[in-house]
Scaffold this motif. Sequence first.
Motif: not given
Length: 280
Positions: A13-25, A30-41
């Motif tokens: 995918x040409x757009x994805x979610x970066x997770x640098x500095x995203x702490x445990x919870x 944020x990953x679950x939210x991103x996937x629900x909004x159409x992210x797959x990378x």
Amino acid sequence: MRKISLNDGNKIPIVGLGTYKATEQEGIESVAAAISKGYSLIDTAAIYGNEEAVGKGIKASEVLREDIFVTTKLWRENLGYESTKKEFEKSLKRPDVDYIDLYLIHWPANAKNYDNWQKTNADTWRAMEELQAEGKIKSIGVSNFFQEHLEALFQTANVIPAINQIEFHPGYWQEELTAYCKKQNIVVESWSPLARGKVFENKVLETIAKKHNKSVSQVCLRWIIQHDVIVIPKSTSPERIQENIDLFDFELSAAEMEKINKLPQMGFSGELPNIWPDKV
């Protein structure tokens, strides 16, 4: 979501979610939210300390694993053949997945930190080629490699890197390196797409954003993908995560692209692959 074809036949995918500095919870949510909004990378790295959280976020989304593209990276202090194999197994175990879609050398070995940096990178790459052949990794690539590091790698590589993830944003987009990668059929991926927040102080970007009724960050991300470069903006805010993917209902003109191309240097991280860990 538009996808880019890699030189190994896989698509990303040409757009994805970066997770640098995203702490445990935060990372899980944020990953679950991103996937629900159409992210797959989803992009993570061993050094971020959140590979496990990313795995939990993917599971929480209830989307099939094969519909998610997971990137993680080998840290620069763990280069070498045996170390790569060992560290990869940890990066496979933490998110609890059967394979990694894209595995990157996070930073190249350099003369400052390794007696023979060319051999260290070559040995690391050989281990990654073997892991790919075993089916544990779909695509292999690099991050923060200059042309000289790529040319040295080509001397021994059997597989050309699929991706080079580099610092790429308005005010510092490494035009020559980007052109070289494209010539070698290596896809470029952007980190720090918003220039560490410096883009929000730029009048040119503000004017373009107003014209399109978009935010400055959306203009920057759109500029990146119009260069056929993958972008992985990081955010833990559901609103920002949504905003960062709403890039496909407008287009920058050739003149606007050129204006942004020509912006003076801003937001450069100071990180250079030849002299890590020091900053300039």
